[in-house]
Design a protein around this motif. Structure first.
Motif, PDB file in Angstrom:
ATOM      1  N   HIS A 185     -26.795  21.160 -21.198  1.00  0.00           N
ATOM      2  CA  HIS A 185     -25.579  20.400 -20.892  1.00  0.00           C
ATOM      3  C   HIS A 185     -25.581  19.104 -21.699  1.00  0.00           C
ATOM      4  O   HIS A 185     -26.571  18.372 -21.686  1.00  0.00           O
ATOM      5  CB  HIS A 185     -25.542  20.102 -19.391  1.00  0.00           C
ATOM      6  N   SER A 186     -24.467  18.816 -22.378  1.00  0.00           N
ATOM      7  CA  SER A 186     -24.469  17.687 -23.311  1.00  0.00           C
ATOM      8  C   SER A 186     -24.576  16.342 -22.602  1.00  0.00           C
ATOM      9  O   SER A 186     -25.017  15.361 -23.184  1.00  0.00           O
ATOM     10  CB  SER A 186     -23.216  17.717 -24.184  1.00  0.00           C
ATOM     11  N   GLU A 187     -24.144  16.269 -21.353  1.00  0.00           N
ATOM     12  CA  GLU A 187     -24.213  15.004 -20.622  1.00  0.00           C
ATOM     13  C   GLU A 187     -25.496  14.910 -19.806  1.00  0.00           C
ATOM     14  O   GLU A 187     -26.178  13.894 -19.826  1.00  0.00           O
ATOM     15  CB  GLU A 187     -23.023  14.884 -19.640  1.00  0.00           C
ATOM     16  N   THR A 188     -25.774  15.964 -19.044  1.00  0.00           N
ATOM     17  CA  THR A 188     -26.839  15.860 -18.043  1.00  0.00           C
ATOM     18  C   THR A 188     -28.172  16.441 -18.500  1.00  0.00           C
ATOM     19  O   THR A 188     -29.172  16.304 -17.796  1.00  0.00           O
ATOM     20  CB  THR A 188     -26.437  16.592 -16.750  1.00  0.00           C
ATOM     21  N   ASP A 189     -28.191  17.127 -19.636  1.00  0.00           N
ATOM     22  CA  ASP A 189     -29.403  17.785 -20.133  1.00  0.00           C
ATOM     23  C   ASP A 189     -29.847  18.976 -19.280  1.00  0.00           C
ATOM     24  O   ASP A 189     -30.925  19.513 -19.488  1.00  0.00           O
ATOM     25  CB  ASP A 189     -30.577  16.800 -20.247  1.00  0.00           C
ATOM     26  N   LYS A 190     -29.019  19.367 -18.323  1.00  0.00           N
ATOM     27  CA  LYS A 190     -29.385  20.513 -17.479  1.00  0.00           C
ATOM     28  C   LYS A 190     -29.485  21.762 -18.365  1.00  0.00           C
ATOM     29  O   LYS A 190     -28.635  22.012 -19.212  1.00  0.00           O
ATOM     30  CB  LYS A 190     -28.303  20.697 -16.413  1.00  0.00           C
ATOM     31  N   ILE A 191     -30.544  22.529 -18.158  1.00  0.00           N
ATOM     32  CA  ILE A 191     -30.759  23.753 -18.951  1.00  0.00           C
ATOM     33  C   ILE A 191     -29.669  24.772 -18.614  1.00  0.00           C
ATOM     34  O   ILE A 191     -29.340  24.982 -17.445  1.00  0.00           O
ATOM     35  CB  ILE A 191     -32.151  24.342 -18.633  1.00  0.00           C
ATOM     36  N   ILE A 192     -29.107  25.388 -19.652  1.00  0.00           N
ATOM     37  CA  ILE A 192     -28.108  26.438 -19.466  1.00  0.00           C
ATOM     38  C   ILE A 192     -28.716  27.747 -19.973  1.00  0.00           C
ATOM     39  O   ILE A 192     -29.180  27.817 -21.116  1.00  0.00           O
ATOM     40  CB  ILE A 192     -26.815  26.114 -20.246  1.00  0.00           C
ATOM     41  N   LYS A 193     -28.713  28.757 -19.125  1.00  0.00           N
ATOM     42  CA  LYS A 193     -29.300  30.037 -19.530  1.00  0.00           C
ATOM     43  C   LYS A 193     -28.472  30.656 -20.659  1.00  0.00           C
ATOM     44  O   LYS A 193     -27.279  30.373 -20.788  1.00  0.00           O
ATOM     45  CB  LYS A 193     -29.350  30.989 -18.331  1.00  0.00           C
ATOM     46  N   PRO A 194     -29.096  31.512 -21.467  1.00  0.00           N
ATOM     47  CA  PRO A 194     -28.369  32.123 -22.589  1.00  0.00           C
ATOM     48  C   PRO A 194     -27.042  32.757 -22.147  1.00  0.00           C
ATOM     49  O   PRO A 194     -26.928  33.265 -21.044  1.00  0.00           O
ATOM     50  CB  PRO A 194     -29.329  33.195 -23.092  1.00  0.00           C
ATOM     51  N   LEU A 195     -26.058  32.683 -23.032  1.00  0.00           N
ATOM     52  CA  LEU A 195     -24.706  33.142 -22.722  1.00  0.00           C
ATOM     53  C   LEU A 195     -24.460  34.578 -23.180  1.00  0.00           C
ATOM     54  O   LEU A 195     -23.639  35.291 -22.602  1.00  0.00           O
ATOM     55  CB  LEU A 195     -23.712  32.182 -23.389  1.00  0.00           C
ATOM     56  N   ALA A 196     -25.141  34.996 -24.220  1.00  0.00           N
ATOM     57  CA  ALA A 196     -24.912  36.345 -24.752  1.00  0.00           C
ATOM     58  C   ALA A 196     -25.480  37.393 -23.796  1.00  0.00           C
ATOM     59  O   ALA A 196     -26.627  37.282 -23.378  1.00  0.00           O
ATOM     60  CB  ALA A 196     -25.560  36.480 -26.122  1.00  0.00           C
ATOM     61  N   PRO A 197     -24.668  38.400 -23.450  1.00  0.00           N
ATOM     62  CA  PRO A 197     -25.154  39.432 -22.529  1.00  0.00           C
ATOM     63  C   PRO A 197     -26.451  40.099 -22.995  1.00  0.00           C
ATOM     64  O   PRO A 197     -27.274  40.491 -22.170  1.00  0.00           O
ATOM     65  CB  PRO A 197     -24.000  40.440 -22.496  1.00  0.00           C
ATOM     66  N   ALA A 198     -26.677  40.170 -24.312  1.00  0.00           N
ATOM     67  CA  ALA A 198     -27.904  40.803 -24.810  1.00  0.00           C
ATOM     68  C   ALA A 198     -29.136  40.024 -24.373  1.00  0.00           C
ATOM     69  O   ALA A 198     -30.216  40.589 -24.209  1.00  0.00           O
ATOM     70  CB  ALA A 198     -27.865  40.900 -26.331  1.00  0.00           C
ATOM     71  N   ALA A 199     -28.960  38.721 -24.182  1.00  0.00           N
ATOM     72  CA  ALA A 199     -30.098  37.884 -23.826  1.00  0.00           C
ATOM     73  C   ALA A 199     -30.134  37.543 -22.339  1.00  0.00           C
ATOM     74  O   ALA A 199     -31.141  37.056 -21.836  1.00  0.00           O
ATOM     75  CB  ALA A 199     -30.067  36.594 -24.634  1.00  0.00           C
ATOM     76  N   ASN A 200     -29.045  37.790 -21.641  1.00  0.00           N
ATOM     77  CA  ASN A 200     -28.966  37.437 -20.224  1.00  0.00           C
ATOM     78  C   ASN A 200     -28.026  38.423 -19.523  1.00  0.00           C
ATOM     79  O   ASN A 200     -26.804  38.307 -19.624  1.00  0.00           O
ATOM     80  CB  ASN A 200     -28.460  35.996 -20.094  1.00  0.00           C
ATOM     81  N   GLU A 201     -28.616  39.381 -18.840  1.00  0.00           N
ATOM     82  CA  GLU A 201     -27.822  40.495 -18.299  1.00  0.00           C
ATOM     83  C   GLU A 201     -26.871  40.085 -17.181  1.00  0.00           C
ATOM     84  O   GLU A 201     -26.000  40.855 -16.788  1.00  0.00           O
ATOM     85  CB  GLU A 201     -28.743  41.620 -17.818  1.00  0.00           C
ATOM     86  N   GLU A 202     -27.032  38.849 -16.684  1.00  0.00           N
ATOM     87  CA  GLU A 202     -26.139  38.391 -15.618  1.00  0.00           C
ATOM     88  C   GLU A 202     -24.769  37.959 -16.142  1.00  0.00           C
ATOM     89  O   GLU A 202     -23.799  37.878 -15.400  1.00  0.00           O
ATOM     90  CB  GLU A 202     -26.772  37.179 -14.930  1.00  0.00           C
ATOM     91  N   ARG A 203     -24.726  37.668 -17.455  1.00  0.00           N
ATOM     92  CA  ARG A 203     -23.497  37.102 -18.027  1.00  0.00           C
ATOM     93  C   ARG A 203     -22.365  38.119 -18.067  1.00  0.00           C
ATOM     94  O   ARG A 203     -22.575  39.285 -18.378  1.00  0.00           O
ATOM     95  CB  ARG A 203     -23.765  36.590 -19.443  1.00  0.00           C
ATOM     96  N   PHE A 204     -21.181  37.631 -17.766  1.00  0.00           N
ATOM     97  CA  PHE A 204     -19.953  38.440 -17.814  1.00  0.00           C
ATOM     98  C   PHE A 204     -20.046  39.691 -16.948  1.00  0.00           C
ATOM     99  O   PHE A 204     -19.655  40.780 -17.359  1.00  0.00           O
ATOM    100  CB  PHE A 204     -19.605  38.787 -19.278  1.00  0.00           C
TER     101      PHE A 204
END
Lengths: 139, 164
Positions: free
Chosen positions: A81-100
């Motif tokens: 996150h650009s403001e808070t530095d909170k880690i954001i899990k990968p967005l691409a479904p290939a790398a994170n099966e929870e996405r979309f």
């Protein structure tokens, strides 16, 4: 007797396997199809394009922000996150099966993030292009 | 027959062992959950508030501050963080129930920033201005930068590590 035991063991393993499988409401392909159904009703609709999606994803819109500001230029990587530095899990479904895999969640985050980056909601065309791009990203 | 019986016995022991292992794994994760019970939690609060920033513990602000924050989510520190009514209600109830009950000035508008509360300033009075500006800290809102166990609700001074 032995056969009964094996059958029972096999059944147990199957049930355990099913229980470990995360249950997702939708698949990214279904989410893409839903976006297409929405976009194709709009004037000027073009087939979703991964290339256009990638350009949109990496272009700085308002406030000097792009999608990649937080999700990085590699959507298969972890973002921040650009403001808070909170880690954001990968967005691409290939790398994170929870996405979309949850239409409601997809709608919510597109709405919120587009408002932050573009000061408006994204069109179904833009969302579809971005998802088409993300689906081409390999792990 | 005797061969089969032997094999069966062996399989039986394997099955018992597997079951035993599974049960002890379950017990360990139960114990772990127990250890975190001291910190209040709510799945909606954790997932919604914790999506963009550290999910600040309810005890850090009084109820009226949380109410003001939750009714102003459309303008949440420069971002529209509006939620559906159901989620907002659940989170507000959780925050109010576990809010700070410390004495505070109620004649003023409720504070929206934890960092502006008197307890926060007092607890952090020894922190140098330069520390807040460290690249790995960035801002006093970034609890986890120094409070290494903040995610589990532990803000004990012993667990503070200022990053280099």
């Amino acid at each position: 007797m032995l056969r009964v035991f094996f059958a029972f063991a096999f059944m147990l393993i199957t049930i355990a396997g099913l229980a470990l499988q995360p249950a997702f409401a939708e698949t990214p392909i279904e989410v893409l199809a839903a976006l297409k159904a929405e976009a194709s009703g709009m004037p000027g609709f073009q087939e979703f394009s991964a290339e256009r999606g990638e350009k949109f994803f990496k272009t700085k819109h308002n406030h000097n922000l792009s999608c990649s500001t937080c999700h990085t230029d590699n959507p298969a990587a972890q973002g921040k996150h650009s403001e808070t530095d909170k880690i954001i899990k990968p967005l691409a479904p290939a790398a994170n099966e929870e996405r979309f895999t949850d239409m409601k969640k997809v709608a919510k985050w597109f709405k919120r993030n587009c408002n932050d980056v573009l000061d408006r909601e994204c069109t179904a065309q833009e969302k579809g292009d971005v998802l088409a791009y993300l689906l081409t990203v390999k792990k | 027959m005797s061969f089969n019986a032997n094999k069966f016995t062996r399989m039986f022991f394997v099955a018992v062992l597997v079951t035993g292992t599974a049960m002890s794994v379950a017990r360990v994760s139960d114990a772990r959950a127990e250890g975190q019970k001291s910190a209040v939690s709510d799945p909606k609060w954790k997932s919604e508030c914790g999506a963009c920033h550290f999910a600040y513990p309810p005890r850090f602000l009084p109820a009226e501050s949380w109410r003001a924050i939750m009714t102003g989510l459309d303008k949440h520190f420069g971002s529209n963080a509006g939620l559906d009514a159901e989620s907002a209600n659940e989170i507000t109830a959780f925050l109010e129930k576990n809010a700070s009950t410390k004495k505070h000035d109620t004649t003023m508008k409720p504070l929206l920033r934890i960092t502006e509360t008197s307890w926060f300033k007092s607890e952090h009075r020894e922190v140098a201005a330069s520390t807040w500006k460290l690249p790995k800290v960035k801002s006093p809102a970034n609890c986890v930068a120094c409070h290494t166990k903040a995610e589990s609700g532990d803000f004990d001074e012993d667990n503070v590590r200022i990053p280099k």
